[in-house]
Design a protein around this motif. Structure first.
Motif, PDB file in Angstrom:
ATOM      1  N   ALA A 155      -2.821 -13.762 -16.582  1.00 54.34           N
ATOM      2  CA  ALA A 155      -3.702 -13.030 -15.660  1.00 54.34           C
ATOM      3  C   ALA A 155      -3.153 -11.617 -15.437  1.00 54.34           C
ATOM      4  N   ARG A 156      -1.807 -11.522 -15.351  1.00 55.19           N
ATOM      5  CA  ARG A 156      -1.158 -10.213 -15.170  1.00 55.19           C
ATOM      6  C   ARG A 156      -0.195  -9.914 -16.325  1.00 55.19           C
ATOM      7  N   LEU A 157      -0.564 -10.343 -17.530  1.00 56.43           N
ATOM      8  CA  LEU A 157       0.294 -10.063 -18.686  1.00 56.43           C
ATOM      9  C   LEU A 157       0.461  -8.557 -18.881  1.00 56.43           C
ATOM     10  N   TRP A 158      -0.590  -7.812 -18.498  1.00 56.82           N
ATOM     11  CA  TRP A 158      -0.548  -6.344 -18.620  1.00 56.82           C
ATOM     12  C   TRP A 158       0.620  -5.784 -17.820  1.00 56.82           C
ATOM     13  N   ASN A 159       0.846  -6.346 -16.632  1.00 56.46           N
ATOM     14  CA  ASN A 159       1.936  -5.844 -15.784  1.00 56.46           C
ATOM     15  C   ASN A 159       3.286  -6.104 -16.434  1.00 56.46           C
ATOM     16  N   ALA A 160       3.438  -7.302 -17.024  1.00 54.47           N
ATOM     17  CA  ALA A 160       4.700  -7.628 -17.695  1.00 54.47           C
ATOM     18  C   ALA A 160       4.915  -6.649 -18.852  1.00 54.47           C
ATOM     19  N   LEU A 236      -0.458   1.078 -14.348  1.00 52.53           N
ATOM     20  CA  LEU A 236       0.114  -0.071 -13.632  1.00 52.53           C
ATOM     21  C   LEU A 236       1.550   0.233 -13.188  1.00 52.53           C
ATOM     22  N   LYS A 237       2.189   1.148 -13.941  1.00 53.45           N
ATOM     23  CA  LYS A 237       3.558   1.575 -13.565  1.00 53.45           C
ATOM     24  C   LYS A 237       3.594   2.095 -12.136  1.00 53.45           C
ATOM     25  N   GLU A 238       2.513   2.804 -11.764  1.00 51.93           N
ATOM     26  CA  GLU A 238       2.472   3.358 -10.394  1.00 51.93           C
ATOM     27  C   GLU A 238       2.441   2.223  -9.365  1.00 51.93           C
ATOM     28  N   ASP A 239       1.695   1.162  -9.686  1.00 53.13           N
ATOM     29  CA  ASP A 239       1.652   0.009  -8.764  1.00 53.13           C
ATOM     30  C   ASP A 239       3.046  -0.592  -8.612  1.00 53.13           C
ATOM     31  N   HIS A 240       3.770  -0.632  -9.724  1.00 53.98           N
ATOM     32  CA  HIS A 240       5.118  -1.225  -9.680  1.00 53.98           C
ATOM     33  C   HIS A 240       6.049  -0.350  -8.829  1.00 53.98           C
ATOM     34  N   ASP A 262      14.102  -8.188  -6.724  1.00 49.56           N
ATOM     35  CA  ASP A 262      13.178  -9.224  -7.209  1.00 49.56           C
ATOM     36  C   ASP A 262      11.787  -8.669  -7.503  1.00 49.56           C
ATOM     37  N   VAL A 263      11.507  -7.482  -6.988  1.00 46.49           N
ATOM     38  CA  VAL A 263      10.165  -6.923  -7.185  1.00 46.49           C
ATOM     39  C   VAL A 263      10.112  -6.233  -8.552  1.00 46.49           C
ATOM     40  N   GLU A 264       9.588  -6.966  -9.535  1.00 42.67           N
ATOM     41  CA  GLU A 264       9.575  -6.446 -10.912  1.00 42.67           C
ATOM     42  C   GLU A 264       8.240  -5.805 -11.258  1.00 42.67           C
ATOM     43  N   THR A 265       7.170  -6.213 -10.557  1.00 44.76           N
ATOM     44  CA  THR A 265       5.847  -5.660 -10.908  1.00 44.76           C
ATOM     45  C   THR A 265       5.082  -5.268  -9.633  1.00 44.76           C
ATOM     46  N   ASN A 266       3.912  -5.860  -9.378  1.00 41.84           N
ATOM     47  CA  ASN A 266       3.066  -5.361  -8.284  1.00 41.84           C
ATOM     48  C   ASN A 266       2.921  -6.336  -7.115  1.00 41.84           C
ATOM     49  N   ILE A 267       3.785  -7.360  -7.075  1.00 43.20           N
ATOM     50  CA  ILE A 267       3.674  -8.337  -5.984  1.00 43.20           C
ATOM     51  C   ILE A 267       4.950  -8.310  -5.144  1.00 43.20           C
ATOM     52  N   VAL A 268       4.769  -8.294  -3.820  1.00 45.52           N
ATOM     53  CA  VAL A 268       5.919  -8.270  -2.906  1.00 45.52           C
ATOM     54  C   VAL A 268       5.832  -9.496  -1.999  1.00 45.52           C
ATOM     55  N   LEU A 269       6.823 -10.380  -2.132  1.00 47.49           N
ATOM     56  CA  LEU A 269       6.880 -11.563  -1.260  1.00 47.49           C
ATOM     57  C   LEU A 269       8.051 -11.404  -0.305  1.00 47.49           C
ATOM     58  N   PHE A 270       7.850 -11.762   0.966  1.00 48.97           N
ATOM     59  CA  PHE A 270       8.993 -11.718   1.869  1.00 48.97           C
ATOM     60  C   PHE A 270       8.843 -12.722   2.999  1.00 48.97           C
ATOM     61  N   THR A 310      -2.441   3.875  -2.639  1.00 49.07           N
ATOM     62  CA  THR A 310      -1.707   5.093  -3.016  1.00 49.07           C
ATOM     63  C   THR A 310      -0.290   5.056  -2.429  1.00 49.07           C
ATOM     64  N   PRO A 311       0.600   5.928  -2.913  1.00 44.69           N
ATOM     65  CA  PRO A 311       1.934   6.000  -2.296  1.00 44.69           C
ATOM     66  C   PRO A 311       1.837   6.292  -0.791  1.00 44.69           C
ATOM     67  N   GLN A 312       0.848   7.109  -0.405  1.00 50.16           N
ATOM     68  CA  GLN A 312       0.669   7.408   1.017  1.00 50.16           C
ATOM     69  C   GLN A 312       0.299   6.144   1.812  1.00 50.16           C
ATOM     70  N   ASP A 313      -0.512   5.291   1.194  1.00 53.45           N
ATOM     71  CA  ASP A 313      -0.884   4.025   1.862  1.00 53.45           C
ATOM     72  C   ASP A 313       0.355   3.171   2.127  1.00 53.45           C
ATOM     73  N   ILE A 314       1.293   3.215   1.200  1.00 50.88           N
ATOM     74  CA  ILE A 314       2.525   2.427   1.364  1.00 50.88           C
ATOM     75  C   ILE A 314       3.288   2.938   2.587  1.00 50.88           C
ATOM     76  N   GLU A 315       3.390   4.264   2.685  1.00 54.90           N
ATOM     77  CA  GLU A 315       4.099   4.847   3.845  1.00 54.90           C
ATOM     78  C   GLU A 315       3.372   4.478   5.137  1.00 54.90           C
ATOM     79  N   THR A 316       2.036   4.511   5.107  1.00 54.65           N
ATOM     80  CA  THR A 316       1.254   4.157   6.295  1.00 54.65           C
ATOM     81  C   THR A 316       1.529   2.702   6.685  1.00 54.65           C
ATOM     82  N   ALA A 317       1.523   1.817   5.683  1.00 55.50           N
ATOM     83  CA  ALA A 317       1.745   0.393   5.973  1.00 55.50           C
ATOM     84  C   ALA A 317       3.147   0.183   6.543  1.00 55.50           C
ATOM     85  N   LEU A 318       4.128   0.920   6.031  1.00 52.93           N
ATOM     86  CA  LEU A 318       5.500   0.783   6.552  1.00 52.93           C
ATOM     87  C   LEU A 318       5.577   1.278   8.000  1.00 52.93           C
ATOM     88  N   GLU A 319       4.836   2.330   8.285  1.00 52.41           N
ATOM     89  CA  GLU A 319       4.786   2.841   9.667  1.00 52.41           C
ATOM     90  C   GLU A 319       4.233   1.773  10.606  1.00 52.41           C
TER      91      GLU A 319
END
Ligand SMILES: Cc1ncc(COP(=O)(O)O)c(C=O)c1O
Length: 326
Positions: A155-160, A236-240, A262-270, A310-319
Motif C-alpha cells: 500500500a505504501r511501497l512507494w514510501n519504502a 514523498l521525501k517531503e512527507d518523510h 523509528d520514523v522512517e517514512t510518513n507515519i508517526v506513532l507515539f 506542509t512544514p508549517q502545518d507541522i509547526e502549528t500542530a506542535l504549537e
C-alpha cells in the motif's frame, strides 16, 4: 489532478475498453516489473483478491500479527477465501526468516496447508517501518524453496522505495502478487492495483468480478492515479522529512514516548501514558484547535503526513501540543 480526471479518455473497463485504465495498468505493471496489473477500488480489495487467487479454503496464510490484511479488512480472509491466518509477532511489523520457517506446517494431514506468506512494506502499525531488502529476499527465498506464494501488501511501497532509493520492482521481484495504493500518500482519491504474472492477473480479474469490483468508465479515476505517479512520487521525501521533524518536536514533551529514529517514512506513532491523559482526551482537545489526530489505543496516537500537510502545518500542530501539555 482534477483537470487530468476531467480530460481523461474513457471506455467500458468491464470490457477492457477504457484506454486510461489500460494505460495505468501497463504503467504500474512496468514500475513493479510484473507482466500485468489490474485496477481495483481499494487496497483492501487488492489484498483480498490476491489471497483469494492464491489459496483454497482451509489453507493457512502466514502474516504479521499487527498487519492490515489480518486486522483491518473486516475478517475478509476468513469470510471470502475461507483461509486462516497464522499470525507471528514482528518487531515494528518486521518478521525474521527463522520465525516464518518455524511456522510453516509439516506435510501432515492433521495440519492446515501453509500456502501463502503475506508481507507488508512499509508496515502501517509498525509505524511506517521499512522491510530491509535483505530480510525480504531471505523470506522470499525460503518461500520459494518450500513452494509457498508471497503476497506483498505494498500500500505504501512507494514510501519504502523513495526512502531507501530502492526501485519498487526490486522490492517486488520475488513476490507472486503485489498490491499498491494510489490513494494515501500519493494523493489520488481512490484506487489500488494488483500486479503479477498474466495468468495470475487473469484469475484475479475473475474474482474482481465476483467481489463486485468491476467498474465502467473508470478512466476518470485512473487518470488521477497516472497523475499521482507522474507528479507525487518523489515528493514523498517531503512527507518523510515532515514526519521526522514532528517526531523530534514531540520528543521534547515530558511524558511522550517516541523514538524519532523509528520514523522512517510518513507515519508517526507515539505513547502518551506518562502524561496522565488518554489519547481520546488529547484528540478531543486537539480537534478544538483544528488539528485532527487518530487514536489507536488508550494511550497510543498515530499521525500521518501527506501532500496536504506542509512544514508549517507541522509547526502549528506542535504549537497545539505545547498548549495542551502545559
Ligand atoms: C498496509 C495497508 N494495506 C492495505 C490498506 C487498505 O487500503 P484501503 O483503505 O484502500 O482499503 C491499508 C489502509 O490503510 C494499509 O495501510
Amino acid at each position: 489532478m482534477r483537470k487530468a480526471m476531467a480530460e481523461a479518455e474513457v471506455g467500458d473497463d468491464v470490457f477492457g475498453e477504457d484506454p486510461t485504465v489500460n494505460a495505468l495498468q501497463d504503467k504500474v505493471a512496468k514500475i513493479l516489473g510484473k507482466e500485468a496489473a489490474l485496477f481495483v477500488p481499494t487496497g483492501t480489495m487488492s489484498n483480498q483478491l490476491s489471497i483469494k487467487a492464491h489459496t483454497q479454503p482451509g489453507d493457512e496464510v502466514i502474516i504479521e500479527a499487527t498487519s492490515h490484511a489480518y486486522n483491518f479488512e473486516g475478517g475478509a480472509g476468513a469470510a471470502l477465501s475461507g483461509i486462516q491466518f497464522h499470525c507471528l509477532k514482528g518487531v515494528r511489523g518486521i518478521l525474521q526468516t527463522s520465525q516464518i520457517e518455524e511456522a510453516i506446517r509439516p506435510d501432515d494431514h492433521h495440519f492446515p496447508v501453509t500456502r501463502l506468506i503475506s508481507l507488508e512494506n512499509t508496515h502501517n502499525r509498525g509505524g511506517g517501518s521499512i522491510y530491509p531488502i535483505e530480510n525480504m529476499t531471505r523470506i522470499c527465498q525460503l518461500a520459494k524453496s518450500k513452494g509457498l506464494y508471497i503476497h506483498l501488501d505494498g500500500a505504501r511501497l512507494w514510501n519504502a522505495s523513495v526512502a531507501r532509493g530502492i526501485k519498487p520492482s526490486e522490492y517486488a521481484q520475488w513476490a507472486d502478487s503485489v498490491s499498491v495504493c494510489l490513494s494515501k500518500g500519493l494523493g489520488a482519491p481512490i484506487g489500488s492495483l494488483v500486479a503479477g504474472t498474466k495468468p495470475f492477473i487473469d484469475r484475479v480479474h475473475r474474482f474482481r468480478k465476483m467481489f463486485g469490483g468491476g467498474m465502467r468508465q473508470a478512466g476518470i479515476i485512473a487518470a488521477a492515479g497516472i497523475y499521482a505517479l507522474d507528479h507525487h512520487l518523489e515528493r514523498l521525501k517531503e512527507d518523510h522529512q515532515n514526519a521526522k521533524r514532528f517526531a523530534s518536536g514531540l520528543k521534547e514533551f515530558k511524558g511522550i514516548s517516541i523514538n524519532p529514529e523509528d520514523v522512517e517514512t510518513n507515519i508517526v506513532l507515539f505513547d502518551i501514558a506518562e502524561t496522565g491523559r488518554t489519547s481520546a482526551q488529547v484528540a478531543e482537545a486537539m480537534k478544538k484547535e483544528r488539528v485532527l489526530i487518530h487514536t489507536i489505543g488508550k494511550f497510543q496516537i498515530r499521525l500521518v503526513t501527506h501532500l496536504d500537510v506542509t512544514p508549517q502545518d507541522i509547526e502549528t500542530a506542535l504549537e497545539v501540543f505545547k498548549k495542551i501539555f502545559h
